[in-house]
Design a protein around this motif. Structure first.
Motif, PDB file in Angstrom:
ATOM      1  N   VAL A  14      46.848  41.071  28.372  1.00  0.00           N
ATOM      2  CA  VAL A  14      46.725  41.669  29.512  1.00  0.00           C
ATOM      3  C   VAL A  14      45.546  41.150  30.408  1.00  0.00           C
ATOM      4  O   VAL A  14      44.303  41.167  30.106  1.00  0.00           O
ATOM      5  N   ASN A  15      46.024  39.999  31.175  1.00  0.00           N
ATOM      6  CA  ASN A  15      44.796  39.269  31.897  1.00  0.00           C
ATOM      7  C   ASN A  15      44.268  40.451  32.964  1.00  0.00           C
ATOM      8  O   ASN A  15      44.800  41.117  33.562  1.00  0.00           O
ATOM      9  N   ARG A  16      43.031  40.392  33.157  1.00  0.00           N
ATOM     10  CA  ARG A  16      42.196  41.338  34.064  1.00  0.00           C
ATOM     11  C   ARG A  16      42.611  41.070  35.370  1.00  0.00           C
ATOM     12  O   ARG A  16      42.938  41.876  36.270  1.00  0.00           O
ATOM     13  N   ASN A  17      43.101  39.970  35.748  1.00  0.00           N
ATOM     14  CA  ASN A  17      43.762  39.562  37.079  1.00  0.00           C
ATOM     15  C   ASN A  17      45.204  40.009  36.915  1.00  0.00           C
ATOM     16  O   ASN A  17      45.922  39.411  38.281  1.00  0.00           O
ATOM     17  N   HIS A  18      45.970  40.667  36.319  1.00  0.00           N
ATOM     18  CA  HIS A  18      47.233  40.822  36.197  1.00  0.00           C
ATOM     19  C   HIS A  18      47.450  42.557  36.358  1.00  0.00           C
ATOM     20  O   HIS A  18      48.066  42.978  35.414  1.00  0.00           O
ATOM     21  N   PRO A  19      46.749  43.154  37.423  1.00  0.00           N
ATOM     22  CA  PRO A  19      46.756  44.656  37.145  1.00  0.00           C
ATOM     23  C   PRO A  19      48.050  44.998  37.192  1.00  0.00           C
ATOM     24  O   PRO A  19      48.228  46.442  37.002  1.00  0.00           O
TER      25      PRO A  19
END
Ligand code: IRN
Ligand code: FE2
Length: 549
Positions: free
Chosen positions: A129-134
């Motif tokens: 879970v990339n922080r920039n793929h909410p």
């Protein structure tokens, strides 16, 4: 202007529920709502299935692909406190923190949040879970959870558009892809990825070396750490959740492939081998690995350590080159984990069945039980155009042995870029392999789905049988090809055996016979069979009746 503002791109994606299903949400506490696909049955029962399809199957939702999916995780990400300077799920898990993502996953998988945390802390499972793929709905990859499948999509220099790739992503997740990988190598790589990320309900993986190679006009010798690093930052910034990094292709391993039947078949592996040979230097992915860890940690991108030297044929399976690389991937796993970066390990390829188990054993031993993520493997080389099947045979076995995620193979493997139909065939084929592995592993609750379908089949609830299928549309259309009329949906037979030879109908007759005469099932079967045998002889005693027009 962002890529999604470009109105000349007009994706048209498939929306609406899967036949016979509705979307339901289960409350996981703290305002966390976990989606499931509920299959309603004609007998009043229902079954809730793991659902990867995101808001596209909500039924009510209208999806505007130009604005992207709702940012489900935005608040969770913003509220996360760093642990020892890291914001990764691994750092949290090690510090005893149960993240909202872990809670979501626990409800999704039917496990306790503490169990999820523990598996992540040990490195046996990863949450990409990339922080920039909410926009993504959290999922977990690990041997103690449901076996996952990945669908590769992406254009090539020769064919496909952004529109087609966005629909392939939606289509793949509709049928059960747990993650997708954007392997684009053609034009507009950055824009294609932006469209996919903003609209993807599942984690998105990439192989950054492909885009880096584009940036140096396709000449591997011109690659450098700097070009590669900037590409990784660019992709991490966009929200890519996991990245294939072929850091185990070392200079000294390249000669080990010289006598192979199929040499190096990994795209990334061959690019890195070409660079190492051209410069006669150690791979920059290996020499800069710690720096790479620092970049991935900042975004919580998961490493998928690539198998650049995987066997590309039955003849090359389990050879020295393959296992030399695997040992190096094990060494790098520990380097990444020490920096709180999550890791999974990519595996083969082409492996005959008797050589599959050794792959899992060595991976677990050398790579600290990091989740294994394999491409098939194909159990034989002789069936181009059917390699979804040759590889699902290997995939089911390796899944049973503990592989956490299976990378699908489509019928176009080795032949061309898969289209939308190939994507569906690949996904359904791999769902079969993954679920078969779940059953064999005795995964709690896995068999409920089979039992529901078997019951529907035995009771001639045709609509339920279709709707419980991995692919209701095809099941229904096959049935209706010969018996399209409405009454056939309740008939106690199908056109395979006809009314007289349906084994399930005969069994039901035997059971009724027993009940009516107050006999035990064993007595009834004997008496019933006796009666059937008379009926059979009375009808002429032939198994195959002459064709009557
Ligand atoms: C999975 C396991 N081993 C390889 N894969 C996938 O193969 C990898 O994740 C990527 O999607 C694809 C192509 O990788 P290469 O050919 O660059 O190694
Ligand atoms: Fe292959």
């Amino acid at each position: 202007m962002t890529a999604l503002d470009d109105r000349s791109v007009k994706p048209s994606v498939t929306t609406g529920p899967i036949s016979g299903s509705t979307k339901v949400h289960r409350d996981a506490g703290e305002g966390i709502r976990v989606p499931f696909r509920r299959v309603g049955l004609t007998n009043g029962e229902h079954i809730d299935l793991y659902d990867t399809s995101g808001p596209y199957t909500d039924g009510s939702a209208t999806i505007d692909v130009h604005s992207g999916l709702p940012r489900l995780r935005a608040g969770w990400v913003a509220g996360r406190e760093p642990v020892n300077g890291a914001v990764t799920q691994l750092a949290c898990a090690r510090a005893g923190v149960v993240t909202p993502e872990m809670r979501f996953i626990a409800a999704r998988e039917g496990m306790s949040p503490e169990f999820v945390r523990d598996e992540v802390a040990s490195g046996r499972a990863v949450i990409p879970v990339n922080r920039n793929h909410p926009e993504s709905e959290p999922m977990i990859i690990g041997k103690k959870f449901l076996v996952k499948i990945n669908a590769n999509i992406g254009n090539s220099a020769v064919t496909s558009s952004i529109e087609e790739e966005v629909e392939k992503m939606v289509w793949a997740t509709r049928w059960g892809a747990d993650t997708i990988m954007d392997l684009s190598t053609g034009k507009r790589i950055h824009e294609t990825r932006e469209w996919l990320l903003r609209n993807s309900p599942v984690p998105v993986g990439t192989v950054p070396i492909y885009q880096a190679l584009e940036k140096v006009d396709g000449d591997p010798a011109k690659l450098s750490w700097e070009v590669y690093r900037d590409t990784v930052v660019e992709q991490a910034e966009q929200g890519v959740d996991y990245m294939t990094v072929h850091a185990g292709v070392l200079l000294r391993y390249v000669p080990l492939t010289a006598k192979r039947v199929t040499g190096i078949v990994s795209r990334g592996g061959s690019i890195m081998a070409a660079w190492c040979l051209a410069h006669h230097r150690e791979s920059f992915l290996y020499t800069h690995f710690e720096e790479l860890c620092d970049i991935l940690r900042a975004y919580d991108v998961t490493f998928s350590l690539g198998d650049g030297l995987r066997p590309g044929s039955i003849a090359d399976a389990n050879d020295e080159a393959q296992f030399a690389e695997l040992r190096t991937l094990g060494e790098l796993t520990h380097v990444a984990r020490a920096r709180d970066v999550q890791v999974m390990i990519e595996g083969p390829g082409h492996v005959p069945m008797h050589k599959i188990a050794e792959n899992v054993r060595l991976e677990e031993e050398w790579c600290g039980e990091a989740p294994f993520y394999t491409l098939g493997p194909l159990a034989t080389d002789i069936a181009p155009a059917y390699d979804h099947i040759t590889s699902a045979i290997g995939a089911a076995q390796i899944g049973w042995l503990g592989t956490a995620m299976l990378c699908y193979v489509t019928p176009k493997e080795h032949l061309g870029l898969p289209n939308r139909d190939d994507v569906k065939t690949g996904v359904i084929t791999y769902k079969i392999a993954a679920h078969s592995a779940d059953l064999a592993k005795g995964h709690p609750g896995a068999q409920d789905w089979d039992d529901a379908l078997s019951k529907a089949r035995f009771e001639f609830r045709w609509e339920d049988q279709f709707n419980l299928s991995l692919d209701p549309d095809t099941a229904r259309s096959f049935h209706d090809e010969t018996l399209p009329a409405a009454p056939a949906k309740t008939a106690h037979f199908c056109s395979m055996c006809g009314p007289k030879f349906c084994s399930m109908k005969i069994t039901q007759d035997v059971r009724r016979y027993a009940e009516e005469r107050g006999l035990s099932t064993v007595e009834a079967i004997e008496a019933g069979l006796d009666e059937k045998s008379h009926e059979f002889t009375d009808h002429g005693g032939k198994v195959y009746l002459p064709v009557v027009d």
